[in-house]
Design a protein around this motif. Structure first.
Motif, PDB file in Angstrom:
ATOM      1  N   VAL A   1      43.137  45.595  37.842  1.00 30.73           N
ATOM      2  CA  VAL A   1      43.115  44.536  36.619  1.00 30.73           C
ATOM      3  C   VAL A   1      43.980  43.582  37.109  1.00 30.73           C
ATOM      4  O   VAL A   1      43.633  42.425  36.475  1.00 30.73           O
ATOM      5  CB  VAL A   1      44.222  45.666  35.598  1.00 30.73           C
ATOM      6  CG1 VAL A   1      44.925  44.497  34.537  1.00 30.73           C
ATOM      7  CG2 VAL A   1      43.539  46.646  35.115  1.00 30.73           C
ATOM      8  N   ARG A   2      44.842  43.683  37.895  1.00 33.69           N
ATOM      9  CA  ARG A   2      45.615  42.270  38.436  1.00 33.69           C
ATOM     10  C   ARG A   2      44.767  41.234  38.990  1.00 33.69           C
ATOM     11  O   ARG A   2      45.048  40.216  39.031  1.00 33.69           O
ATOM     12  CB  ARG A   2      46.814  42.656  39.457  1.00 33.69           C
ATOM     13  CG  ARG A   2      48.041  43.241  38.764  1.00 33.69           C
ATOM     14  CD  ARG A   2      48.853  43.395  39.469  1.00 33.69           C
ATOM     15  NE  ARG A   2      50.447  43.913  38.772  1.00 33.69           N
ATOM     16  CZ  ARG A   2      51.188  44.741  39.051  1.00 33.69           C
ATOM     17  NH1 ARG A   2      51.347  44.836  40.506  1.00 33.69           N
ATOM     18  NH2 ARG A   2      52.289  45.116  38.577  1.00 33.69           N
TER      19      ARG A   2
ATOM     20  N   LEU B   1      40.383  35.333  36.302  1.00 34.92           N
ATOM     21  CA  LEU B   1      40.475  34.557  35.171  1.00 34.92           C
ATOM     22  C   LEU B   1      41.259  33.347  35.008  1.00 34.92           C
ATOM     23  O   LEU B   1      41.081  32.328  34.563  1.00 34.92           O
ATOM     24  CB  LEU B   1      41.020  35.687  34.020  1.00 34.92           C
ATOM     25  CG  LEU B   1      40.868  35.075  32.752  1.00 34.92           C
ATOM     26  CD1 LEU B   1      39.391  34.615  32.390  1.00 34.92           C
ATOM     27  CD2 LEU B   1      41.070  35.902  31.646  1.00 34.92           C
ATOM     28  N   ARG B   2      42.703  33.546  35.770  1.00 26.35           N
ATOM     29  CA  ARG B   2      43.701  32.447  35.708  1.00 26.35           C
ATOM     30  C   ARG B   2      42.910  31.212  36.577  1.00 26.35           C
ATOM     31  O   ARG B   2      42.960  30.204  36.267  1.00 26.35           O
ATOM     32  CB  ARG B   2      44.827  32.744  36.082  1.00 26.35           C
ATOM     33  CG  ARG B   2      45.702  33.682  35.088  1.00 26.35           C
ATOM     34  CD  ARG B   2      46.994  33.989  35.731  1.00 26.35           C
ATOM     35  NE  ARG B   2      47.736  34.677  34.843  1.00 26.35           N
ATOM     36  CZ  ARG B   2      48.947  35.293  34.986  1.00 26.35           C
ATOM     37  NH1 ARG B   2      49.128  35.834  36.211  1.00 26.35           N
ATOM     38  NH2 ARG B   2      49.352  35.995  33.958  1.00 26.35           N
TER      39      ARG B   2
ATOM     40  N   GLY C   1      41.608  40.909  38.382  1.00 33.96           N
ATOM     41  CA  GLY C   1      40.725  40.519  37.332  1.00 33.96           C
ATOM     42  C   GLY C   1      41.487  39.284  36.600  1.00 33.96           C
ATOM     43  O   GLY C   1      40.869  38.286  36.187  1.00 33.96           O
ATOM     44  N   ILE C   2      42.781  39.458  36.467  1.00 32.99           N
ATOM     45  CA  ILE C   2      43.857  38.494  35.503  1.00 32.99           C
ATOM     46  C   ILE C   2      43.720  37.373  36.691  1.00 32.99           C
ATOM     47  O   ILE C   2      43.530  36.333  36.185  1.00 32.99           O
ATOM     48  CB  ILE C   2      45.083  39.292  35.505  1.00 32.99           C
ATOM     49  CG1 ILE C   2      45.029  40.117  34.375  1.00 32.99           C
ATOM     50  CG2 ILE C   2      45.969  38.060  35.042  1.00 32.99           C
ATOM     51  CD1 ILE C   2      46.353  41.243  34.296  1.00 32.99           C
ATOM     52  N   ARG C   3      43.988  37.553  37.961  1.00 31.23           N
ATOM     53  CA  ARG C   3      44.127  36.301  38.830  1.00 31.23           C
ATOM     54  C   ARG C   3      42.785  35.486  38.913  1.00 31.23           C
ATOM     55  O   ARG C   3      42.642  34.261  38.589  1.00 31.23           O
ATOM     56  CB  ARG C   3      44.443  37.028  40.318  1.00 31.23           C
ATOM     57  CG  ARG C   3      44.537  35.880  41.406  1.00 31.23           C
ATOM     58  CD  ARG C   3      44.550  36.393  42.729  1.00 31.23           C
ATOM     59  NE  ARG C   3      43.596  37.150  43.120  1.00 31.23           N
ATOM     60  CZ  ARG C   3      42.191  36.840  43.457  1.00 31.23           C
ATOM     61  NH1 ARG C   3      41.942  35.540  43.346  1.00 31.23           N
ATOM     62  NH2 ARG C   3      41.381  37.825  43.748  1.00 31.23           N
TER      63      ARG C   3
END
Length: 75
Positions: free
Chosen positions: A61-62, A68-69, A64-66
């Motif tokens: 998840v982290r 996306l950012r 994926g967030i990275r």
């Protein structure tokens, strides 16, 4: 659990084998003690396996967030 906590699972299996041998020798007190220890080791292995899987999921998840950012920062 065996893949994520092999040491604990091996300990549980070993104690279960020893408990069975003690039972066969009619040493019921030792058999009961070893069976209880095997159960505790198996529960520990299960908890550690859950923790490892949760940590992997959190890392995904982290990541994926990275990603996306990073993508949104380029726009």
């Amino acid at each position: 659990a065996a893949a994520e906590a092999p040491v604990e699972m091996a300990a549980a299996r070993d104690k279960l084998t020893r408990a069975t041998a003690a039972y066969d020798k009619k040493d019921y007190a030792l058999a009961k003690q070893l069976a209880n220890e095997a159960d505790a080791d198996a529960k520990l292995a299960e908890a550690q396996a859950r923790s490892v899987r949760s940590s992997r999921a959190l890392a995904e998840v982290r990541n994926g967030i990275r990603m996306l950012r990073e993508e949104t920062a380029r726009k």
